[in-house]
Write a protein that holds these residues in place. Structure first.
Motif, short mmCIF file in Angstrom:
data_model
loop_
_atom_site.label_atom_id
_atom_site.label_comp_id
_atom_site.label_asym_id
_atom_site.label_seq_id
_atom_site.Cartn_x
_atom_site.Cartn_y
_atom_site.Cartn_z
N LEU A 172 0.96 -1.21 -0.05
CA LEU A 172 0.10 -0.08 0.02
C LEU A 172 0.92 1.22 0.03
N ARG A 173 1.96 1.09 0.87
CA ARG A 173 2.96 2.28 0.91
C ARG A 173 3.38 2.58 -0.59
N GLN A 174 3.59 1.54 -1.27
CA GLN A 174 4.29 1.72 -2.59
C GLN A 174 3.47 2.21 -3.67
N GLU A 175 2.16 1.68 -3.54
CA GLU A 175 1.09 2.13 -4.34
C GLU A 175 0.85 3.33 -4.14
N PHE A 176 0.90 4.06 -2.79
CA PHE A 176 0.68 5.37 -2.52
C PHE A 176 1.57 6.31 -3.31
N ARG A 177 2.81 5.93 -3.05
CA ARG A 177 3.63 6.68 -3.79
C ARG A 177 3.70 6.91 -5.36
N GLN A 178 3.24 5.97 -5.87
CA GLN A 178 3.15 5.70 -7.45
C GLN A 178 1.84 6.28 -8.10
N HIS A 179 0.86 6.63 -6.99
CA HIS A 179 -0.47 7.09 -7.28
C HIS A 179 -0.19 8.42 -8.43
N PRO A 180 -0.76 8.66 -9.61
CA PRO A 180 -0.56 9.90 -10.42
C PRO A 180 -0.76 11.33 -9.34
N GLN A 181 -2.02 11.27 -8.81
CA GLN A 181 -2.39 12.39 -8.29
C GLN A 181 -1.70 12.57 -6.76
N VAL A 182 -1.29 11.76 -6.31
CA VAL A 182 -0.17 11.85 -5.07
C VAL A 182 1.23 12.34 -5.81
N LYS A 183 1.56 11.90 -7.14
CA LYS A 183 2.94 12.19 -7.33
C LYS A 183 2.78 13.75 -7.76
N SER A 184 1.74 14.23 -8.23
CA SER A 184 1.63 15.53 -8.78
C SER A 184 1.63 16.67 -7.45
#
Length: 334
Positions: free
Chosen positions: A291-303
């Motif tokens: 989940l932490r990895q997916e969180f960091r890779q999420h497009p909205q989060v990255k932007s």
């Protein structure tokens, strides 16, 4: 490349190479490697579970590598096969690790009945590498009947090895501290066996340390683990043992205690129950990591992350508010 067949095929250079490649595959972060590693673990799982998993921890300089080599060579002489998963700390600055445990175990590392694998902790809390549990399964499938996990060292957070092994052994030094210090160490209450190494250097100091730690374990048993305070011969009570790994003195007594612990745990069903709990804990740990990895890779989060990070750094946004905003962004469809 088929790794299952050589791993299950029996001892030899081919098996050792396959084990090394399998663990490297497990440690890879590439998605295609992860898929292959999951498939391999599923194939190997029916062949695991027959080994005894021994966790070894202790402060730097206590002699963990010397002890493991002396123990491994003694057990190999009795017909056992020994695998050692040694975890080295990774630098918080460069990210590198020395991985020098095989150098310290010169005789054991070249023995055909032993397998030693150093791995970097890579910032993983708990003093173990992220894929240590999976590497244990590979070694078990290969027929190693004793799998030893040597941790980075001892601290309040470096106790994860107790949650992945059948028995947790804590190595201590003579003159390591007074009675109060023995009680303060949070790792002490997790230990199934405490070993005072280098007892040959100062016998009197080792005897004092043994008495102090034994007293501390009784207090911890009465409060933290009340079931261990009862005088019941069917239960294991944490013990304290003196030995000298350098001179190979006390190794036989140590293994006698380990064997007694295993017999008691198996007879009472506690060993099987402990492994079931560990398997579930392992599953949830990997879920949280994913989940932490997916969180960091999420497009909205990255932007949003760069600007929100600056706002938190400069005091324009509370850290708790920033966390909620980023979590809300993750819930938004990309």
């Amino acid at each position: 490349m088929d790794l299952k067949s050589p791993i299950l095929g029996g001892p030899g250079p081919l098996q050792r190479r396959a084990i090394a490649k399998a663990i490297t595959l497990l440690e890879s972060t590439r998605a295609d490697h992860r898929a292959r590693a999951d498939e391999l673990l599923t194939q190997l799982l029916p062949h695991t579970g027959q080994s005894f998993r021994l966790g070894i921890s202790g402060v730097p300089g206590v002699g963990k590598s010397t002890f493991i080599e002396a123990l491994g060579l003694a057990l190999i002489a009795q017909g056992h096969r020994v695998a050692v998963l040694a975890i080295d700390p990774s630098s918080s600055l460069s990210g590198g690790s020395i991985l020098g445990d095989k150098t310290r175990m010169e005789k054991l590392s070249v023995h055909p009945q032993a397998y030693i694998r150093p791995s970097p902790s890579s910032g993983t809390l708990g003093g173990v590498a992220a894929k240590t549990r999976e590497a244990m399964l590979v070694c078990e499938a290969a027929g190693y009947d004793l799998v030893i996990v040597e941790t980075v060292g001892v601290g309040q957070s470096e106790t994860a090895v107790a949650g992945m092994t059948d028995m947790f052994v804590l190595l201590q030094l003579p003159n390591a501290g007074d009675d109060l210090q023995a009680i303060k160490k949070g790792v002490m209450e997790l230990a199934d066996l405490v070993v005072i190494n280098k007892a040959d250097i100062d016998h009197d100091a080792a005897t004092r340390a043994q008495a102090q730690i034994t007293s501390a374990l009784r207090i911890l048993g009465q409060h933290g683990r009340p079931e261990h305070a009862q005088h019941d011969e069917t239960l294991w009570h944490a013990q304290v043992l003196q030995l000298s790994a350098l001179k190979a003195q006390g190794i036989d007594r140590f293994w006698q205690l380990v064997t007694r612990f295993r017999n008691l745990q198996e007879a009472s069903g506690r060993l099987a129950a402990r492994r079931r709990q560990q398997a579930l804990a392992w599953m949830w740990e990997r879920i949280e990591s994913g989940l932490r990895q997916e969180f960091r890779q999420h497009p909205q989060v990255k932007s949003l992350l760069p600007q929100i990070t600056k706002d938190v750094e400069h005091g324009r946004l509370a850290a708790s508010t920033a966390a909620r905003q980023l979590l809300q962004a993750m819930r938004t469809d990309p």
